[in-house]
Design an enzyme around this catalytic site. Sequence first.
Site, PDB file in Angstrom:
ATOM      1  N   ALA B  73       0.841  -1.194   0.000  1.00 33.89           N
ATOM      2  CA  ALA B  73       0.000   0.000   0.000  1.00 33.89           C
ATOM      3  C   ALA B  73       0.873   1.239   0.000  1.00 33.89           C
ATOM      4  O   ALA B  73       2.035   1.195   0.394  1.00 33.89           O
ATOM      5  CB  ALA B  73      -0.914   0.005   1.220  1.00 33.89           C
ATOM      6  N   ASP B  74       0.306   2.325  -0.477  1.00 35.51           N
ATOM      7  CA  ASP B  74       0.993   3.607  -0.420  1.00 35.51           C
ATOM      8  C   ASP B  74      -0.051   4.692  -0.164  1.00 35.51           C
ATOM      9  O   ASP B  74      -1.127   4.665  -0.760  1.00 35.51           O
ATOM     10  CB  ASP B  74       1.735   3.883  -1.730  1.00 35.51           C
ATOM     11  CG  ASP B  74       2.738   5.012  -1.552  1.00 35.51           C
ATOM     12  OD1 ASP B  74       3.775   4.784  -0.902  1.00 35.51           O
ATOM     13  OD2 ASP B  74       2.465   6.129  -2.015  1.00 35.51           O
TER      14      ASP B  74
END
Lengths: 205, 205
Positions: B73-74
């Site tokens: 995830a970012d």
Amino acid sequence: MQFLYLASRSPRRRELLRQVGIPFRLIDVEVDESPLEGEAAIDYVGRLAREKAQTAARQLSASGWESAPVLAADTTVALDGRILGKPVSAEDAVNMLMYLSGRKHAVHTGVALFRAGKADRVEKVEICVVTTHVCFAPFEQQEIERYVATGEPMDKAGAYGIQGYGGVLVERIEGSYSNVVGLPIRETATLAARFGIACWQTENN
Amino acid sequence: MQFLYLASRSPRRRELLRQVGIPFRLIDVEVDESPLEGEAAIDYVGRLAREKAQTAARQLSASGWESAPVLAADTTVALDGRILGKPVSAEDAVNMLMYLSGRKHAVHTGVALFRAGKADRVEKVEICVVTTHVCFAPFEQQEIERYVATGEPMDKAGAYGIQGYGGVLVERIEGSYSNVVGLPIRETATLAARFGIACWQTENN
């Protein structure tokens, strides 16, 4: 160090006060939690919070303790004018959650801060009621039965915990998240500041 | 027990996976995190999440490990088409927060789940980008300086942590709370289910 008394048995409220760095001591208090005939949810939570804080503050004052203010809160889930309390059985929890399925409900928390009067100062009380709207995804009965089987819903108003497994059920919220957990942290910090108690007291961490 | 690999160094993402009861193992991965020329924030977080998950999944596959899927995830903060990353100094943090003061900004998290191909199965990837709107109260410069002095903003995109002291700065949110913390739990559980990994696996708690 400035501190307040927290009149609540909820471990989640303790955790939220720790999060914002407001030091506290615990005080136990018993009040009658029945709603009045025809009482609206927002009036109910505000009144209960005030009664808890006031009762605890007067107990402290009578026992000669220093008059640090007392914080109390009460949270309820409401939909279609109905107040949803804690489920009485697993079946009740499933029914409650299927009733909330695919719909937006309101979570109201009443917060009260009360300082009892002493010879040198007057009584002071501040109360606020904060509402957050919570949108649930549409559920399959089977999914809800699996959630209820985890045991999480049983001690929670509305039969779910947003800060636990129940977070998966929530599509979106509008408002304060901590309010749904049980104590709106921004509004609580604002009330506390009016009693001279700052948040972000790093000694607490 | 079904599990996935989490390609993230964020303790907050681990905590969120634990919250929803999805078992995981950690895998470390390095990718170039520079945005492309003119890349929009939602494209940027989706691409980075996919690259992290893909790189880690292929590493696992090359080393002969079982092909459990990899989650990455970012998260980024955006306002007026500007991406706000981590502050480079205390002064930068104060400026960033004063820029966000009294306004509504967007927090985007890209989430990717990637399973590397093997002889017996094809590669599979699922990506989603979730946006939450966060409304900050209007701040006094002094309040913000006190917050920055706690040290909390320095390692966080947008210079605040909603799950910490920074929660006090937030007036309301619209959308997913966990998305602002760094991993939207409902959407992550939905992606994981498509790879045969259930949430609420109580053995994890």
